[in-house]
Design a protein around this motif. Structure first.
Motif, mmCIF file in Angstrom:
data_model
loop_
_atom_site.group_PDB
_atom_site.id
_atom_site.type_symbol
_atom_site.label_atom_id
_atom_site.label_comp_id
_atom_site.label_asym_id
_atom_site.label_seq_id
_atom_site.Cartn_x
_atom_site.Cartn_y
_atom_site.Cartn_z
ATOM 1 N N SER A 1 17.020 23.721 23.247
ATOM 2 C CA SER A 1 18.062 23.319 24.206
ATOM 3 C C SER A 1 17.735 23.499 25.972
ATOM 4 C CB SER A 1 19.554 24.356 24.025
ATOM 5 O OG SER A 1 19.921 24.038 22.871
ATOM 6 N N LEU B 1 23.585 20.933 19.317
ATOM 7 C CA LEU B 1 22.666 21.224 18.720
ATOM 8 C C LEU B 1 23.020 21.087 17.134
ATOM 9 C CD1 LEU B 1 19.837 22.637 18.478
ATOM 10 C CD2 LEU B 1 20.977 24.677 18.454
ATOM 11 N N ARG C 1 13.202 15.228 19.281
ATOM 12 C CA ARG C 1 14.548 15.849 19.151
ATOM 13 C C ARG C 1 14.807 16.139 17.573
ATOM 14 N NH1 ARG C 1 18.834 14.948 22.927
ATOM 15 N NH2 ARG C 1 18.199 14.328 25.053
ATOM 16 N N ASN D 1 26.347 17.901 24.967
ATOM 17 C CA ASN D 1 24.953 18.474 24.242
ATOM 18 C C ASN D 1 25.275 19.314 23.073
ATOM 19 O OD1 ASN D 1 23.566 17.264 26.770
ATOM 20 N ND2 ASN D 1 24.050 19.289 27.744
ATOM 21 N N ALA E 1 21.985 25.954 27.466
ATOM 22 C CA ALA E 1 22.463 26.219 26.181
ATOM 23 C C ALA E 1 23.122 24.832 25.752
ATOM 24 C CB ALA E 1 23.497 27.342 26.248
ATOM 25 N N PRO E 2 23.190 24.679 24.687
ATOM 26 C CA PRO E 2 24.055 23.595 24.055
ATOM 27 C C PRO E 2 25.398 23.969 24.341
ATOM 28 C CG PRO E 2 23.395 24.988 22.151
ATOM 29 C CD PRO E 2 22.609 25.657 23.366
ATOM 30 N N PHE F 1 18.269 20.033 27.217
ATOM 31 C CA PHE F 1 19.735 20.174 27.679
ATOM 32 C C PHE F 1 19.543 20.728 29.219
ATOM 33 C CE2 PHE F 1 21.450 20.594 23.186
ATOM 34 C CZ PHE F 1 21.186 19.366 22.953
ATOM 35 N N GLY G 1 16.774 26.641 18.156
ATOM 36 C CA GLY G 1 17.370 25.295 18.836
ATOM 37 C C GLY G 1 18.122 25.877 20.046
ATOM 38 N N ILE G 2 18.736 27.136 19.961
ATOM 39 C CA ILE G 2 19.571 27.357 21.245
ATOM 40 C C ILE G 2 18.788 28.066 22.221
ATOM 41 C CG2 ILE G 2 21.366 28.947 22.069
ATOM 42 C CD1 ILE G 2 22.700 28.396 19.056
ATOM 43 N N ALA H 1 27.882 23.618 18.749
ATOM 44 C CA ALA H 1 26.674 23.672 17.503
ATOM 45 C C ALA H 1 27.425 23.087 16.436
ATOM 46 C CB ALA H 1 26.202 25.113 17.451
#
Length: 300
Positions: free
Chosen positions: A113, A21, A93, A19, A120-121, A117, A108-109, A124
């Motif tokens: 995410s 970001l 996305r 995953n 969390a990713p 996801f 994004g986080i 990054a």
């Protein structure tokens, strides 16, 4: 150590689905990030893009709440009056944030995410930037700002930058040669790091990767490139601790020296997110072990 540049077609066989970001400072509709998104996805990863609505190069670690658009996004990629955050109608996305790279990465986080996801990713990635980010330029680079913001939030991060290129819309066709070359190289390093296993990087650590100029006649193919472990800043005459031992010594070349050396050398520096400066020899050693198979030495 040896130089190995993997063909993109083999990448799905070498890495697990991760995953990721993805952000930048050149804007969500710039060609580089869109092509990089495609390459990372084709390598088998689950990728979400969260980047500024406009070109925010040189904004460092600036951060501000996103606001409604008072004019179209870059390259007319969203209309006047668009909300503070938005996404591509055909691919949710692909997301913009009407603010800075740091703001985009954090959105994004913290927001995207969990949606895509379920948390969390795992990694990054910022870039690949239009233009190099070498030495003290890291202090003002928005691409570096995005990567270090992620690392401060506990997400291992990489920043990629390429010497060649200019701001180009995502709709450009055909894709310029340098874009494909840099996308392949960036995906190779990302995949090599992933394949080395978790934790991908130590806490508070990010990687700054810079590619030299690429054209149809010089450094055209990914196979022409060699990666060299480097340091961000010049070591002081006194008081600078030794770097990790490699290539016969304990002082790494600066990334500016690596990229400026004839022979298609790309620099890989290990940085601290809290200072944007060089990491310790111990942290450099972790990266050396993880990326050792694709690292080379500068010619003596």
């Amino acid at each position: 150590m040896r130089s190995i540049v993997l063909a993109l077609g083999f990448l799905p066989l070498l890495t697990q689905s991760t995953n990721i970001l993805l952000s930048n400072d050149d804007g969500w509709a710039e060609l580089n990030i869109r092509v990089f998104y495609d390459y990372l996805t084709r390598a088998g990863n689950s990728v979400v893009l969260s980047a500024p609505a406009d070109n925010k190069s040189g904004t460092g670690s600036s951060d501000s709440p996103a606001t409604v658009r008072t004019e179209p996004c870059e390259f007319n990629s969203c209309p006047t009056g668009s909300p503070p955050q938005g996404f591509n109608a055909s691919n949710p996305r692909l997301n913009y944030v009407n603010s800075y790279p740091v703001t985009s990465m954090r959105y994004g986080i913290q927001t995207l995410s969990p949606k895509f996801f379920g948390g969390a990713p795992e990694l990054a990635v910022a870039g690949f930037n239009v233009g190099a980010n070498l030495g003290t330029t890291t202090l003002i680079s928005g691409t570096v700002g995005a990567a270090t913001a992620a690392a401060k939030l506990g997400i291992p991060a990489l920043a990629f930058s390429g010497t060649t290129g200019s701001q180009t819309a995502w709709t450009a066709a055909p894709i310029p040669q340098y874009v494909s070359t840099y996308a392949t190289l960036s995906t190779n390093i990302t995949s090599t790091l992933i394949a080395a296993g978790k934790p991908f990087l130590p806490a508070n650590i990010w990687l700054n990767v810079n590619f030299p100029a690429s054209s149809a006649t010089a450094c055209a193919s990914p196979s022409n490139f060699k990666f060299v472990l480097s340091r961000i800043n010049e070591a002081g005459l006194l008081g600078t601790a030794a770097d990790v031992r490699t290539c016969g010594g304990t002082r790494l070349p600066t990334e500016r020296k690596v990229v400026g050396t004839s022979g298609c050398f790309a620099s890989v520096s290990v940085g601290r997110a809290d200072t944007k400066g060089d990491a310790s020899a111990a942290d450099q050693a972790v990266v050396l072990r993880k990326l050792g198979a694709i690292l080379s030495c500068l010619p003596s």
